[in-house]
Scaffold this motif. Structure first.
Motif, PDB file in Angstrom:
ATOM      1  N   LEU A  43      -9.442  11.632  -1.827  1.00 41.71           N
ATOM      2  CA  LEU A  43     -10.786  11.566  -1.253  1.00 41.71           C
ATOM      3  C   LEU A  43     -11.304  10.135  -1.341  1.00 41.71           C
ATOM      4  N   VAL A  44     -11.724   9.598  -0.207  1.00 43.38           N
ATOM      5  CA  VAL A  44     -12.216   8.222  -0.147  1.00 43.38           C
ATOM      6  C   VAL A  44     -13.679   8.243   0.288  1.00 43.38           C
ATOM      7  N   CYS A  45     -14.545   7.596  -0.500  1.00 43.69           N
ATOM      8  CA  CYS A  45     -15.975   7.567  -0.171  1.00 43.69           C
ATOM      9  C   CYS A  45     -16.191   6.910   1.181  1.00 43.69           C
ATOM     10  N   GLY A  46     -16.934   7.617   2.043  1.00 39.24           N
ATOM     11  CA  GLY A  46     -17.259   7.099   3.364  1.00 39.24           C
ATOM     12  C   GLY A  46     -18.742   6.896   3.560  1.00 39.24           C
ATOM     13  N   GLY A  47     -19.474   6.655   2.467  1.00 36.49           N
ATOM     14  CA  GLY A  47     -20.895   6.337   2.572  1.00 36.49           C
ATOM     15  C   GLY A  47     -21.090   4.910   3.072  1.00 36.49           C
ATOM     16  N   THR A  48     -22.327   4.570   3.385  1.00 36.87           N
ATOM     17  CA  THR A  48     -22.615   3.250   3.954  1.00 36.87           C
ATOM     18  C   THR A  48     -22.116   2.114   3.070  1.00 36.87           C
ATOM     19  N   GLY A  49     -22.375   2.194   1.761  1.00 34.25           N
ATOM     20  CA  GLY A  49     -21.985   1.123   0.857  1.00 34.25           C
ATOM     21  C   GLY A  49     -20.482   0.907   0.831  1.00 34.25           C
ATOM     22  N   CYS A  50     -19.729   1.994   0.696  1.00 29.75           N
ATOM     23  CA  CYS A  50     -18.268   1.871   0.622  1.00 29.75           C
ATOM     24  C   CYS A  50     -17.666   1.485   1.969  1.00 29.75           C
ATOM     25  N   LYS A  51     -18.249   1.978   3.054  1.00 28.33           N
ATOM     26  CA  LYS A  51     -17.750   1.581   4.370  1.00 28.33           C
ATOM     27  C   LYS A  51     -17.936   0.082   4.597  1.00 28.33           C
ATOM     28  N   SER A  52     -19.056  -0.448   4.101  1.00 30.70           N
ATOM     29  CA  SER A  52     -19.295  -1.880   4.251  1.00 30.70           C
ATOM     30  C   SER A  52     -18.313  -2.693   3.419  1.00 30.70           C
ATOM     31  N   PHE A  85     -21.797   6.922  -7.267  1.00 30.61           N
ATOM     32  CA  PHE A  85     -21.615   5.806  -8.193  1.00 30.61           C
ATOM     33  C   PHE A  85     -21.449   4.510  -7.395  1.00 30.61           C
ATOM     34  N   CYS A  86     -22.524   4.096  -6.725  1.00 36.02           N
ATOM     35  CA  CYS A  86     -22.475   3.010  -5.753  1.00 36.02           C
ATOM     36  C   CYS A  86     -22.068   1.676  -6.371  1.00 36.02           C
ATOM     37  N   GLU A  87     -22.442   1.443  -7.618  1.00 34.83           N
ATOM     38  CA  GLU A  87     -22.098   0.200  -8.316  1.00 34.83           C
ATOM     39  C   GLU A  87     -20.588  -0.020  -8.349  1.00 34.83           C
ATOM     40  N   LYS A  88     -19.810   1.063  -8.324  1.00 38.74           N
ATOM     41  CA  LYS A  88     -18.363   0.975  -8.528  1.00 38.74           C
ATOM     42  C   LYS A  88     -17.548   1.194  -7.264  1.00 38.74           C
ATOM     43  N   GLY A  89     -18.212   1.232  -6.107  1.00 36.84           N
ATOM     44  CA  GLY A  89     -17.478   1.466  -4.877  1.00 36.84           C
ATOM     45  C   GLY A  89     -16.681   0.257  -4.423  1.00 36.84           C
ATOM     46  N   PRO A  90     -15.735   0.460  -3.501  1.00 34.37           N
ATOM     47  CA  PRO A  90     -15.301   1.741  -2.932  1.00 34.37           C
ATOM     48  C   PRO A  90     -14.579   2.614  -3.971  1.00 34.37           C
ATOM     49  N   ILE A  91     -14.801   3.910  -3.826  1.00 38.32           N
ATOM     50  CA  ILE A  91     -14.251   4.887  -4.762  1.00 38.32           C
ATOM     51  C   ILE A  91     -13.176   5.716  -4.072  1.00 38.32           C
ATOM     52  N   VAL A  92     -12.068   5.953  -4.792  1.00 34.86           N
ATOM     53  CA  VAL A  92     -10.987   6.828  -4.324  1.00 34.86           C
ATOM     54  C   VAL A  92     -10.700   7.822  -5.435  1.00 34.86           C
ATOM     55  N   LYS A  93     -10.684   9.096  -5.091  1.00 34.25           N
ATOM     56  CA  LYS A  93     -10.454  10.140  -6.100  1.00 34.25           C
ATOM     57  C   LYS A  93      -9.235  10.975  -5.722  1.00 34.25           C
ATOM     58  N   PHE A  94      -8.379  11.225  -6.708  1.00 28.90           N
ATOM     59  CA  PHE A  94      -7.203  12.068  -6.518  1.00 28.90           C
ATOM     60  C   PHE A  94      -7.480  13.446  -7.097  1.00 28.90           C
ATOM     61  N   MET A  95      -7.278  14.461  -6.277  1.00 28.98           N
ATOM     62  CA  MET A  95      -7.454  15.843  -6.719  1.00 28.98           C
ATOM     63  C   MET A  95      -6.138  16.590  -6.550  1.00 28.98           C
ATOM     64  N   PRO A  96      -5.850  17.606  -7.422  1.00 29.33           N
ATOM     65  CA  PRO A  96      -6.795  18.286  -8.310  1.00 29.33           C
ATOM     66  C   PRO A  96      -6.945  17.700  -9.712  1.00 29.33           C
ATOM     67  N   ASP A  97      -6.286  16.555 -10.023  1.00 29.19           N
ATOM     68  CA  ASP A  97      -6.398  16.072 -11.404  1.00 29.19           C
ATOM     69  C   ASP A  97      -7.666  15.261 -11.657  1.00 29.19           C
ATOM     70  N   ASN A  98      -8.490  15.038 -10.604  1.00 27.44           N
ATOM     71  CA  ASN A  98      -9.827  14.444 -10.755  1.00 27.44           C
ATOM     72  C   ASN A  98      -9.785  12.998 -11.250  1.00 27.44           C
TER      73      ASN A  98
END
Length: 630
Positions: A43-52, A85-98
């Protein structure tokens, strides 16, 4: 897409869609029961901050690495909304191990796929490090930023792809709408929302169920629902993130509200400068119409509801509901006196119910889980959770959702990770320009509507700006007054003229020209403006002045009586002195842009105050901290 013709069909489709999200839960039974086609979701954050910060490139590169290594049958890569957690973007999360990776770049894609998926190793350098413990944390649920949060309005943000309605349906999307259309009367819906204790999350905290009941009682055949997405507070991005990460949640809630009050038309009033939110709303509305979840005879019922988007041009006053409605009508965005209230005579002179984005975001969850569930969270008078945009001098800048009643200290030090650079906390501003500055002595204050109002602040839409010892509170009051003066519509004299006079007095004070009489006038005029302004913007505009004068009067006195700014922020009042700590290294004299510092090598230097321009270069550059503010 074929239209879903009944609630029964919707429930069957929901069961079919569940496999899309089975890997995104920690429930192993759910993973087994709703077998996914893949073994890993990235899962990759696609919010405005991370997209920028090039999130789209991250997604592209990860997908290419997955294909290059013949892992497409094992790995699914999805864009989601904001993780918060905008301070730490871009964020990538691997599931199911979180596993939660921060500050990821497109160049990290190859290593993430090779190490995490092929070799089974965690990429340590991309893990979050707790600021107080100096310790790396692997899982999202182990991070202090998330531990005390409870996500209801943000429940799907960072979980689902906001551009895929099937994923929203997998997350119980539109089941609440199906339930109200088949099992509940409009009165039942209003009672459920009333019993839940949900209050408006846009500012004043008016009970949502009561607002809907007033609109329901109006007899007109034409009524309207409006979603207020005109989020104008400096530093606020709660509503924008919800719309970007979970747009169908708002569409479903508006349809439920329409059914409850008897409206068949809704409008989303959103700032044109939120292009990503607008884009995803348009996709969500299109997909919902194709499935028959909005439009004519929804789910085979006799209820029809449609939604249009209307754009705002960035006027802060259009966040006030009457000004907002005038703007939708094509008129100048100015507030009007009440009564009549919008529930009686609103948009196009018809009964109208206006709620903000976060208020709507809670509605489907309340219908699905029950009023008792929601009302069990929070305090006696402030139920549920509240989303805050945590910003300013704080380690963990981001979007947080917490139960009402949590203390400021818990938010700032446990969730927010404390003050940047180990500085001393001074104040936190809640409620945006209409709110107040809360000092350190009130850090144990519980966050709810009544507690904040009692100390001269307010909940507002959810901005929370943290300030440290380097902030001047007189300057902070001036900053917010400048914003208010710029944004006033000018319709009423107290706001148009009164706030300008407040700003003039504040400017005098920060320039060292203020008098004791100015301090008295500041207080007196602030109270007059609060009592006589036309709308909420003017009535709350003096809050930053009054709250800073209540809790930081010593700083006002220093500016007026001593002609000194204790924080060293107001340049006209700053004086620098070189102390006996000076080792005569000459660095300050070499750095000084106007050459006002003199002295011999290895001897104490001196500043010519007549030439000094108060730029602070010497203060910041001295290697032994031998320069003081006086």
């Amino acid at each position: 897409m074929d239209k879903i013709k009944s609630y029964t069909e919707l429930k069957l489709f929901h069961e079919e869609c569940k496999k899309l999200l089975s890997l995104r839960t920690s429930d192993e039974n759910n993973i087994e029961k709703h077998k996914s086609e893949h073994e890993i979701d990235i899962l990759v954050c696609g919010g405005t901050g991370c997209k920028s910060a090039r999130a789209d490139e991250i997604i592209k590169n990860i997908k290419e690495e997955v294909e290059k290594n013949n892992l497409s049958n094992k790995v699914n890569v999805e864009m989601t909304g904001c993780f918060g957690f905008c301070e730490k973007g871009p964020i990538v999360k691997f599931m199911p191990d979180n596993t939660f990776y921060v500050h990821v770049t497109p160049e990290d894609a190859e290593e993430l796929v090779r190490e995490h998926i092929i070799n089974g190793n965690v990429v340590e350098r991309l893990l979050y490090e707790e600021p107080t413990l100096k310790q790396k944390v692997k899982r999202q649920d182990e991070m202090s930023f998330y531990k005390k949060q409870k996500r209801i309005a943000l429940r799907n943000c960072g979980v689902i792809n906001p551009e895929n309605i099937n994923e929203y349906i997998a997350a119980k999307g539109y089941l609440a709408l199906g339930k109200v259309l088949t099992e509940m009367t409009p009165e039942d819906v209003i009672k459920e929302i009333t019993d839940s204790g949900l209050r408006g999350r846009g500012g004043g905290g008016f009970p949502t169920g009561k607002k809907w009941s007033f609109a329901r009682a109006s007899k007109d055949e034409i009524k309207y629902i409006i979603c207020n997405a005109d989020e104008g507070d400096p530093g606020a991005f709660m509503d924008r993130s919800i719309l970007e990460g979970d747009p169908n949640n708002i569409i479903e809630a508006m349809a439920i509200a329409g059914y409850a009050i008897g409206a068949c038309k809704g409008f989303i009033y959103i700032r044109a400068e939120y292009p990503l939110a607008v884009h995803r709303l348009m996709i969500a509305i299109k997909q919902a119409k194709e499935l028959g979840l909005i439009g004519e005879n929804i789910l085979g019922s006799d209820f029809s509801f449609d939604i249009d988007i209307r754009y705002g041009a960035g006027a802060f006053v259009c966040g006030e509901e009457t000004a907002l409605m005038h703007s939708i009508e094509g008129s100048r965005g100015e507030p009007t006196t009440k009564p009549p209230f919008p529930a009686e005579k609103g948009l196009f002179e018809k009964p109208t119910s206006v709620n903000n984005v976060e208020t709507f975001a809670n509605v489907p969850a309340i219908i699905n889980n029950g009023a008792a569930w929601f009302s069990s969270i929070g305090t006696n008078t402030s139920k549920g959770t509240k989303v805050f945009a945590l910003a300013g001098k704080i380690n963990n800048v981001g979007l947080v959702e917490v139960p009402m009643g949590i203390t400021l200290e818990e938010i700032i030090y446990e969730i927010g990770g404390g003050i940047k650079n180990n500085k001393e906390f001074k104040a936190v501003q809640t409620g945006g320009p209409s709110g107040g500055c809360i000092p350190s002595v009130l850090l144990n204050l519980p966050i709810d509507y009544e507690s904040l109002n009692a100390i001269g602040s307010m909940m507002g839409s959810g901005g929370m700006i943290v300030m440290d010892e380097d902030n001047c509170m007189v300057d902070i009051a001036k900053f917010y007054l400048e914003f208010i003066v710029d944004e006033s519509c000018g319709k009423c004299t107290p706001c148009r003229v009164g706030n300008k006079r407040l700003l003039e007095m504040l400017n005098k004070i920060v320039e060292g020209k203020g008098t004791k009489d100015d301090l008295k006038k500041l207080k007196d005029l602030s109270k007059i403006i609060k009592d006589t302004s036309l709308c909420g913007l003017g009535q709350t505009a003096p809050n930053p002045v009054l709250s800073t004068m209540t809790y930081f009067m010593d700083e006002y006195d220093a500016h007026v009586n001593d002609k000194r700014c204790p924080a060293g922020k107001c340049k006209k009042l700053v004086r620098y002195k070189i102390t006996d700590k000076c080792i005569g290294c000459t660095k300050c004299s070499r750095l000084c842009p106007v050459k006002c510092i003199s002295g011999k090598l290895k001897e104490v230097h001196f500043i010519d105050e007549d030439k000094c321009i108060k730029c602070g270069t010497c203060f910041e550059g001295c290697p032994v901290k031998a320069i003081d503010l006086v």
